[in-house]
Structures are given as C-alpha cells and as structure tokens.
Design an enzyme around this catalytic site. Structure first.
Site, PDB file in Angstrom:
ATOM      1  N   ASN A   1       1.905  -6.041   3.105  1.00  0.00           N
ATOM      2  CA  ASN A   1       2.750  -7.110   3.503  1.00  0.00           C
ATOM      3  C   ASN A   1       2.499  -7.680   4.904  1.00  0.00           C
ATOM      4  O   ASN A   1       1.479  -7.242   5.658  1.00  0.00           O
ATOM      5  CB  ASN A   1       4.233  -6.286   3.933  1.00  0.00           C
ATOM      6  CG  ASN A   1       4.847  -6.000   2.205  1.00  0.00           C
ATOM      7  OD1 ASN A   1       4.673  -6.629   1.335  1.00  0.00           O
ATOM      8  ND2 ASN A   1       5.751  -4.932   2.183  1.00  0.00           N
TER       9      ASN A   1
ATOM     10  N   TYR B   1       2.570   0.160 -10.330  1.00  0.00           N
ATOM     11  CA  TYR B   1       2.144  -1.221 -10.324  1.00  0.00           C
ATOM     12  C   TYR B   1       1.484  -1.400 -11.939  1.00  0.00           C
ATOM     13  O   TYR B   1       1.305  -2.676 -12.731  1.00  0.00           O
ATOM     14  CB  TYR B   1       1.009  -1.347  -9.545  1.00  0.00           C
ATOM     15  CG  TYR B   1       1.668  -1.945  -8.243  1.00  0.00           C
ATOM     16  CD1 TYR B   1       2.485  -0.696  -7.648  1.00  0.00           C
ATOM     17  CD2 TYR B   1       1.878  -2.947  -7.641  1.00  0.00           C
ATOM     18  CE1 TYR B   1       3.095  -0.983  -6.319  1.00  0.00           C
ATOM     19  CE2 TYR B   1       2.465  -3.215  -6.352  1.00  0.00           C
ATOM     20  CZ  TYR B   1       3.076  -2.383  -5.760  1.00  0.00           C
ATOM     21  OH  TYR B   1       3.815  -2.570  -4.536  1.00  0.00           O
TER      22      TYR B   1
ATOM     23  N   HIS C   1      -2.655  -3.853  -7.639  1.00  0.00           N
ATOM     24  CA  HIS C   1      -2.220  -2.396  -8.009  1.00  0.00           C
ATOM     25  C   HIS C   1      -3.066  -1.705  -6.733  1.00  0.00           C
ATOM     26  O   HIS C   1      -4.239  -1.622  -6.772  1.00  0.00           O
ATOM     27  CB  HIS C   1      -2.920  -1.939  -9.275  1.00  0.00           C
ATOM     28  CG  HIS C   1      -2.437  -0.564  -9.718  1.00  0.00           C
ATOM     29  ND1 HIS C   1      -1.584   0.246  -8.806  1.00  0.00           N
ATOM     30  CD2 HIS C   1      -2.770   0.237 -10.643  1.00  0.00           C
ATOM     31  CE1 HIS C   1      -1.643   1.429  -9.312  1.00  0.00           C
ATOM     32  NE2 HIS C   1      -2.162   1.374 -10.466  1.00  0.00           N
TER      33      HIS C   1
ATOM     34  N   HIS D   1       8.669  -9.605  -5.332  1.00  0.00           N
ATOM     35  CA  HIS D   1       7.518 -10.624  -5.132  1.00  0.00           C
ATOM     36  C   HIS D   1       7.208 -11.593  -6.080  1.00  0.00           C
ATOM     37  O   HIS D   1       6.235 -12.047  -6.603  1.00  0.00           O
ATOM     38  CB  HIS D   1       6.347  -9.973  -4.873  1.00  0.00           C
ATOM     39  CG  HIS D   1       6.508  -8.716  -3.769  1.00  0.00           C
ATOM     40  ND1 HIS D   1       6.079  -9.175  -2.552  1.00  0.00           N
ATOM     41  CD2 HIS D   1       6.799  -7.773  -3.499  1.00  0.00           C
ATOM     42  CE1 HIS D   1       6.168  -8.146  -1.518  1.00  0.00           C
ATOM     43  NE2 HIS D   1       6.214  -7.172  -2.246  1.00  0.00           N
TER      44      HIS D   1
HETATM   45 FE1  HDE Z   1       5.664  -3.328  -4.118  1.00  0.00          FE
HETATM   46  N1  HDE Z   1       5.608  -3.735  -6.070  1.00  0.00           N
HETATM   47  N2  HDE Z   1       6.275  -1.538  -4.538  1.00  0.00           N
HETATM   48  N3  HDE Z   1       5.370  -2.909  -2.145  1.00  0.00           N
HETATM   49  N4  HDE Z   1       4.390  -5.253  -3.961  1.00  0.00           N
HETATM   50  C1  HDE Z   1       5.420  -4.876  -6.707  1.00  0.00           C
HETATM   51  O1  HDE Z   1       4.204  -5.121  -8.813  1.00  0.00           O
HETATM   52  C2  HDE Z   1       6.641  -0.997  -5.891  1.00  0.00           C
HETATM   53  C3  HDE Z   1       5.787  -1.734  -1.556  1.00  0.00           C
HETATM   54  C4  HDE Z   1       3.809  -5.424  -2.741  1.00  0.00           C
HETATM   55  O2  HDE Z   1       1.493 -10.661  -5.267  1.00  0.00           O
HETATM   56  C5  HDE Z   1       5.243  -5.013  -8.068  1.00  0.00           C
HETATM   57  O3  HDE Z   1       2.944  -6.524  -9.960  1.00  0.00           O
HETATM   58  C6  HDE Z   1       7.207   0.275  -5.322  1.00  0.00           C
HETATM   59  C7  HDE Z   1       5.072  -1.645  -0.285  1.00  0.00           C
HETATM   60  C8  HDE Z   1       3.308  -6.632  -2.951  1.00  0.00           C
HETATM   61  O4  HDE Z   1       1.651  -9.886  -7.349  1.00  0.00           O
HETATM   62  C9  HDE Z   1       6.070  -3.489  -8.447  1.00  0.00           C
HETATM   63  C10 HDE Z   1       7.379   0.608  -3.980  1.00  0.00           C
HETATM   64  C11 HDE Z   1       4.202  -2.646  -0.050  1.00  0.00           C
HETATM   65  C12 HDE Z   1       3.729  -7.044  -4.126  1.00  0.00           C
HETATM   66  C13 HDE Z   1       6.195  -2.896  -7.136  1.00  0.00           C
HETATM   67  C14 HDE Z   1       6.459  -0.608  -3.573  1.00  0.00           C
HETATM   68  C15 HDE Z   1       4.409  -3.510  -1.309  1.00  0.00           C
HETATM   69  C16 HDE Z   1       4.120  -6.038  -4.948  1.00  0.00           C
HETATM   70  C17 HDE Z   1       6.379  -6.106  -8.700  1.00  0.00           C
HETATM   71  C18 HDE Z   1       7.734   1.671  -3.298  1.00  0.00           C
HETATM   72  C19 HDE Z   1       3.314  -2.804   1.230  1.00  0.00           C
HETATM   73  C20 HDE Z   1       3.340  -8.246  -4.603  1.00  0.00           C
HETATM   74  C21 HDE Z   1       5.328  -6.860  -9.358  1.00  0.00           C
HETATM   75  C22 HDE Z   1       7.583   2.891  -3.677  1.00  0.00           C
HETATM   76  C23 HDE Z   1       2.552  -2.282   1.428  1.00  0.00           C
HETATM   77  C24 HDE Z   1       1.903  -8.331  -5.340  1.00  0.00           C
HETATM   78  C25 HDE Z   1       4.063  -6.325  -9.442  1.00  0.00           C
HETATM   79  C26 HDE Z   1       1.573  -9.756  -6.057  1.00  0.00           C
HETATM   80  C27 HDE Z   1       4.867  -5.992  -5.940  1.00  0.00           C
HETATM   81  C28 HDE Z   1       6.437  -1.631  -6.904  1.00  0.00           C
HETATM   82  C29 HDE Z   1       6.719  -0.794  -1.981  1.00  0.00           C
HETATM   83  C30 HDE Z   1       3.609  -4.641  -1.633  1.00  0.00           C
HETATM   84  C31 HDE Z   1       7.298  -3.470  -9.174  1.00  0.00           C
HETATM   85  C32 HDE Z   1       7.780   1.189  -6.711  1.00  0.00           C
HETATM   86  C33 HDE Z   1       5.329  -0.689   0.868  1.00  0.00           C
HETATM   87  C34 HDE Z   1       2.647  -7.707  -1.856  1.00  0.00           C
HETATM   88  O5  HDE Z   1       5.400  -2.687  -8.998  1.00  0.00           O
END
Ligand code: HDE
Length: 714
Positions: free
Chosen positions: A152, A366, A343, A79
């Site tokens: 999402n 997060y 988060h 993202h």
């Molecule tokens: Fe994320 N995801 N994600 N994700 N995600 C990040 O956090 C992660 C997942 C989502 O505009 C990171 O600050 C793991 C699902 C959005 O700043 C990180 C897993 C969904 C955003 C991270 C998922 C999301 C992130 C990278 C699986 C939809 C952007 C930067 C266990 C429900 C937020 C950050 C923004 C961002 C980890 C799966 C949505 C690395 C480990 C499912 C919208 O922490």
C-alpha cells in the site's frame, strides 16, 4: 539438474514474447466468429423476411450476444478500482549478503514488472480522488518464479489480525441497506467500527492525512507493510521491510481540490499515469529495504510482527537497492489490469514470511479471491499472470485449461515418466520454508506486545508540520461531521484524546461537542473471546518522539523537480506571444508542460499578430487539474477580467495554495479577480513582458509543490 538462475539478463523480452503470443491485432483482417468463420453482415440479425421475427438459427447473433452478456467478471471485493503499467526493475548493488533471490543478487538482470495501483473502498467505476489508502502491487516476473510485493502507499494497516478484515471492509464499504456512500469512509458504520477498535488509531492518522489524497500515482511512496524475511544462501534470516520511494517526490492535493477533481475528472490519476507513460515521462521508484538481524527481533518498543507499527527510519535506515521504471501502458485494460492476480504468497527462494497474523491470513485470501473473481484455478495461465520461469507440475484440468500436457504421467512419484518433473534440491533453486523453531500452545489470542495502540499514532502526528496537522484535524472534522450517531463521535473523541489533546479539542469544536471527561482507556474489541477488555491498550513510550521521514512536507523539496507538472496559461486574444513563449520554454526545459487556455478552442491571435494554438477552453479547464497558473502579459489579457470562469480559476488556485505567476497586464487580472487576495510570496509577478527571471523564480517556487503557508491567510 542445475540451477538456471542468473542466466538470461534480457527477461523483459521474454515477458513480452509471452504477452505477444496472445496479442491480437485486427489490422487488415476480416471480421470472423470465434470459430474463425468470416462474417458477411455484422449489422442485421437473421430474420424471416425483412419485417419478420428473428430466427433462433442465427448462431452469429447468439455468439455475439452471449459473449457480451458474460463480459463482466466480479470486481475485486477490495481494491476494485485500479490502473496499471508494465516496466522493469534493475538492481543497483547485490543483496546476496542477505538474500539469495536471483533478481536481488545479479545487477545484470533486468526483471520485468507489472504494477497495479488502486483505491481500496470504491467500486470499479468510482473516483480516483477518494480519501483512501492506495494499493501498490508489484509483480516481479523473476527467473525463479513470480514475486508479488502486494503493498500500500501507507506503511501500516488498520488491524492486527486477519480475522477482523471482513469486519473492517464491511464497515467501510457503502452501507448495505441503501448502498451509500460510494468510495468514502465518512459514514457511520466505518467510524462505529473504528471507535471500537483502538488498534486502528495509527492507520487512522495516516488516512486522515494528505497521504490519502495523492497528487499522482507517480508521486506516492509504497510499502510492503508487513515484516518479511530475507534468507541468504547460508540459510540465515534477516527481517526486512520494503519501501518504494518515488523519484518525483511524495505529493498530495488539498481536500477541497480532491472533491472538485472527482467531479471534473474522476479518472484523474488513471489519465495522469497513462499520459505520463505515453509521453515518455516514465515514472520511477527506488526500492529501499530496512534490514533487521534476527538477534534484534525484540529490541524495539513495538513488535515487528504487528502490522499497525512501522520501523522508524531513524532507528533502521532505508537502504536503496534498485530502481523500478514503468515504461509501457497495458494494451488491454481487461486482459491485463483487470485479470492480473496478485498474491503475497507468490514468493521466490531468498524471501519468506514472518508470523505477522495479518500477513498469515492474506496468504489464504488471495488465491481464494482469484477463484471467485477469475473463476478457475487456471488463472496462472492468463498471459499477464504467467511466470517466465519454466513451469511444470502435475496439476491438471479445470475450467479453461490452456496447457496441453503431453504424456500419460500426472503424478509423483512415477517411473513411467522417468520421475519427471523432479523436485529441486535447495542448491538447484528449490524453495524451502525458513526453518523457524515454533514451540507453542494452540491459542486464539494476541500477544501482549501488540497492545500499544497510541504511541505510534502520536509519533506520526508529532512528526507532521503544522499545516499537515491542521489537515488531519480538518479531515477528522469532515469525516466525523458526516457521522450521524452522537455516541460514535464521542467515542472517537475519546480515542483521539489518547493521541493528542489539542487535536481532540479542535475536532470537538468543529463537531460542537465537548471532549468527554474521565475517559477510560478504551477496550479493544478486536481482542479476546468475550470482549471484556482482556487486553487494555497500553501506551508505550517510543524511543523517538518525532521522525522527519513521516512528514511529506518536511521532505517535499528532496526532489524539487517539476518534471511532468501541468501549468495553466490563462490566455485570450491579444496576449503577448513573447510572454507566453518565454515562460513556456523555461517550463519545458524544466520538464513541465504549459497548457494554453483561452475563451475558445482553435487558435488565438497575439498582440504581435501571431497565431497561438489553444489546448483547452475555459469551459473545459479547471484550476484543480493543474499544478500552477501563469497569467501572461498583453493588452488583450485585460479581457479576462470579465470572465467568471477566470475568477473561479484564480480563486481556486489561490485557495488550494498553488503558485501563481503573472506578468504585466496579467497582474491586473490577478488583482482584479482575487477579491480578498493579499499578495503573498506564493504569487510571483513581473511588470516586464517576457521576463526570464520571472520564469526562474516561478520554476523554483513550483518545485515546492504548494505554498501551504497561505492557508493561514484564507
Ligand atoms: Fe489485500 N486483498 N487483504 N491488503 N490487497 C486484496 O485480492 C486481504 C491487505 C492489497 O491490484 C484481494 O486480488 C485480506 C494489506 C492490494 O489486484 C483480497 C487482508 C495490504 C490489493 C485481499 C488484506 C493489502 C489487495 C481483493 C487482511 C497492504 C490489490 C482482490 C488479512 C500490505 C491487488 C484480490 C491488485 C487485494 C485480501 C490486507 C494490499 C480479497 C484478507 C495489509 C494492493 O484477497
């Protein structure tokens, strides 16, 4: 201590004040160093003589360059590319029956929000129009603390367990040896992983659909994806799924169009959001919830904890509870959009987690990622991340600490500080996790109830219109066509055959290979320690076979507004001004915007002798950046026949199934330029100039977004 929730209805001001404290405005101010020293020369470094070497003593130069050297922080690992806006959330009706969350109880409270939309795979400078899932992250600054709904634009996810997330992302990111391709899933490593992970098939159907190519960030749905819990003040729990429904409807562009937009304007979505807000066309979404009583947890054909499944709206309707309005652009991209830290673990009393193993893993990730990205546990002190609720604890120090905590006490319990800060009782607004009973073995395993990987992929596919199904087949043919390893393509055909045989046959034909015979149910490599297929995927029949809510096109006219749509007017010297004016005014009344395009910038003179200001020249304008086209009448319009850019414009509009209107001489241009054009009902014409009924029909047609029926004729 009394619970102070529900007291201050004007929280937007509170957040604004919070941001204002750190806002700097250089108007009428001297240029200074970081220490406040006024600078006399910002053009020349300090030298030993005019032609001599620079001096180490030059603290002004060193400060400036040091700051510059450190301007970049690590971009988000996923993202990375995003755009954001401020706004507020207002509740339509109290939800206190289900949740005690203050911002969902009191309709007088206007909760400020900051929303960041993003693509997932590309890096920070990548194109907006990549085929990808979009992030839809909302930070609610509630009076009880921040609540982040980090969702999402697709209601399900690729994988079921957080353990596979790094694998998924490594597979989709540019391949590590040559760092290609950027912001694209059409390459071997992604499809290699997918072909070995049947649990991804439902999400794959969504990502290969036009949902992955939004027309605008303002025209996407949002989903919390995981099942969460609502907890009321009797401590009763209900499962809840969150939905955002855009007031402008959910719309997409065509794949060829998306690729061309990426070349013409890779900031297309960012610019669209920014300009809509600047011009007062504030995007709005309604918040919907699907509420499921605890007692119904096991009532469904799927497991509520499985993030590769959605709860069909036909089984549990979405109740609309409030509205979010985005009405202010950030002042500074880095300070706000880049530094905002979301988060899923930022919750408030009245909201709690389910045991979805993907969500559980996210609860770790997060904070950890912010530590590496923002560099310190004090990221909560950055203005955009600060809660508007009072914040006191014994956490101290660390890089760039802003708070100046007074007093000698930084521990609990204490007597020297009169026991402050106090723990809050539940009736004082203290958070307590839902008291769920857990009685289990400690295992690394996946529930048998997670083993159905195909039935909802089928449900999604079967719910699409023919056009949408064709687009899925085209997308798969494109993506797998880019895959170089034959075995991966074959494995994918094998997986697809468990979703739909006609779809598989179409893709197989495009790839020039045969559908494999005697396909075994694929082993899910995401399951079990030994990859021995401990859990063979099942295919549980769903109680419904099709759900209209899953199709964009079936819902395309629910909101048939054309508000904020951009319509290209193909003009030239000698255009008829009345023709332009009538259509322009009608579009304006409907909330859409006419953009005058002509061979040159400046002004053109109409056949009546009136000057018409030009917005864009044919050199700059491109059909893919518009929602529809109008070719007005006027003797001079005939000259457009000789312009190659106009031919390309009209052909693209036609091929991307846009509605085209033409009047009088404009019809001649149209007929001349679209070589193979067969007049279809997506082309609306009138022989008379300034025809009001033409604008009525055109506006009605534009409300349908696209004339997809044309695709069959192409
Ligand atoms: Fe994320 N995801 N994600 N994700 N995600 C990040 O956090 C992660 C997942 C989502 O505009 C990171 O600050 C793991 C699902 C959005 O700043 C990180 C897993 C969904 C955003 C991270 C998922 C999301 C992130 C990278 C699986 C939809 C952007 C930067 C266990 C429900 C937020 C950050 C923004 C961002 C980890 C799966 C949505 C690395 C480990 C499912 C919208 O922490």
């Amino acid at each position: 201590m009394k619970n102070s929730k529900k007291t201050n209805p004007d929280l937007s001001d509170a957040k604004q004040r919070d941001l204002d404290v750190n806002r700097s405005n250089a108007e009428n101010q001297f240029l200074t160093t970081d220490q406040g020293l006024k600078i006399n020369d910002n053009n020349n470094s300090l030298k030993a003589g005019e032609r001599g070497p620079s001096l180490l003593e030059d603290f002004i130069l060193r400060e400036k360059i040091t700051n510059f050297d450190h301007e970049r922080i690590p971009e988000r690992i996923v993202h990375a590319r995003g755009s954001a806006a401020h706004g507020h959330f207002e509740l339509y009706k109290t939800m206190e029956k289900y949740t005690k969350a203050g911002f969902l109880n009191d309709i007088k409270i206007k909760t400020p929000v900051f929303v960041r939309f993003s693509t997932v795979a590309g890096s920070r400078g990548s194109t907006d129009l990549a085929r990808d899932v979009r992030g839809f992250a909302v930070k609610f600054y509630t009076q009880e603390g921040n609540f982040d709904l980090v969702g999402n634009n697709v209601p399900v996810f690729f994988i079921q367990d957080a353990m596979k997330f790094p694998d998924l992302i490594h597979a989709v990111k540019p391949e590590p040896h040559h760092e290609m391709p950027q912001a694209a899933s059409a390459h071997d490593t992604f499809w290699d992983f997918i072909s070995l992970m049947p649990e991804t098939m439902h999400m794959i159907m969504w990502v290969m659909s036009d949902r992955a190519l939004p027309r605008s960030l303002r025209m996407m749905e949002g989903f919390g994806v995981h099942t969460f819990r609502f907890i009321n003040d009797k401590n009763e729990s209900h499962f809840v799924k969150f939905h955002w429904k855009p007031k402008l409807g959910t719309h997409a562009v065509a794949w060829d169009e998306a690729q061309k937009i990426s070349g013409k304007n890779s900031d297309f979505h960012r610019q669209d959001l920014w300009e809509a807000i600047e011009s007062g066309n504030f995007p709005e979404w309604e918040l919907g919830v699907q509420i499921i009583p605890e007692a119904d947890e096991h009532k469904f054909d799927f497991d509520l904890l499985d993030p590769t499944k959605l709860v069909p709206e036909d089984l549990v309707p979405v109740t609309i509870v409030g509205k979010m309005v985005l009405n202010k652009n950030p002042d500074n991209f880095f300070a706000e959009t880049e530094q905002v830290a979301f988060h899923p673990g930022h919750i408030v009393p009245g909201i709690d987690f389910s045991n979805d193993p993907l969500l559980q893993g996210r609860l770790f990730s997060y904070t950890d990622t912010q530590l590496s990205r923002l560099g310190s546990p004090n990221f909560h002190e950055i203005p955009i991340n600060r809660t508007v609720a009072p914040m006191h604890n014994n956490q101290r120090d660390g890089h760039m600490r802003q708070e100046i905590a007074v007093g000698r006490v930084s521990y609990h319990p204490n007597s020297l500080g009169n026991g402050c800060p106090f723990q809050a009782k539940i009736d004082e607004g203290g958070f307590a996790s839902f008291n769920e009973r857990i009685d289990a073995h400690k295992v690394r395993a996946r529930s048998e109830s997670f083993s159905d990987h195909f039935s909802q992929a089928k449900l999604f596919y079967n719910s699409q219109t023919q056009v949408e199904q064709d687009h899925i087949a085209n997308a798969l043919s494109f993506e797998l066509g880019k895959v170089e390893t034959p075995a991966i393509r074959e494995r994918m055909l094998g997986l697809l055959s468990f979703v739909d045989s006609a779809l598989t046959a179409t893709v197989a034909k495009a790839l020039g290979i045969k559908v494999p015979v005697d396909i075994q149910k694929p082993i899910n490599h995401g399951v079990g320690a030994d990859d021995e297929g401990k859990q063979e995927p099942t295919d549980k029949k769903q109680s419904i076979e099709s759900s209209d809510a899953l199709s964009m096109l079936k819902n395309a006219t629910i909101s048939n507004t054309i508000a904020t749509r951009q319509i290209a007017f193909l003009c030239a010297e000698g255009v008829n001004a009345a023709s332009v004016k009538t259509m322009k005014q009608a579009l304006k009344n409907a909330g859409a915007k006419a953009i005058i395009i002509a061979p040159h910038l400046g002004t053109i003179v109409s056949e009546e002798g009136l000057e018409i200001p030009v917005d864009q020249s044919y050199r700059i304008a491109s059909s893919v950046l518009f929602d529809g086209v109008f070719i007005p009448g006027g003797k001079g319009i005939i000259a457009l026949k000789d312009l190659k850019e106009v031919r390309e414009f009209i052909n693209d509009s036609y091929n991307h199934c846009k509605f085209i209107a033409a009047e009088a001489q404009g019809i001649k241009v149209l007929e001349d330029k679209i070589e193979k054009v067969k007049k279809d009902s997506g082309i609306i014409t009138s022989e008379s100039v300034g025809d009001k009924s033409l604008s009525v029909s055109f506006i009605k047609a534009l409300g349908r977004h696209r004339f997809w029926e044309r695709e069959k004729m192409l």
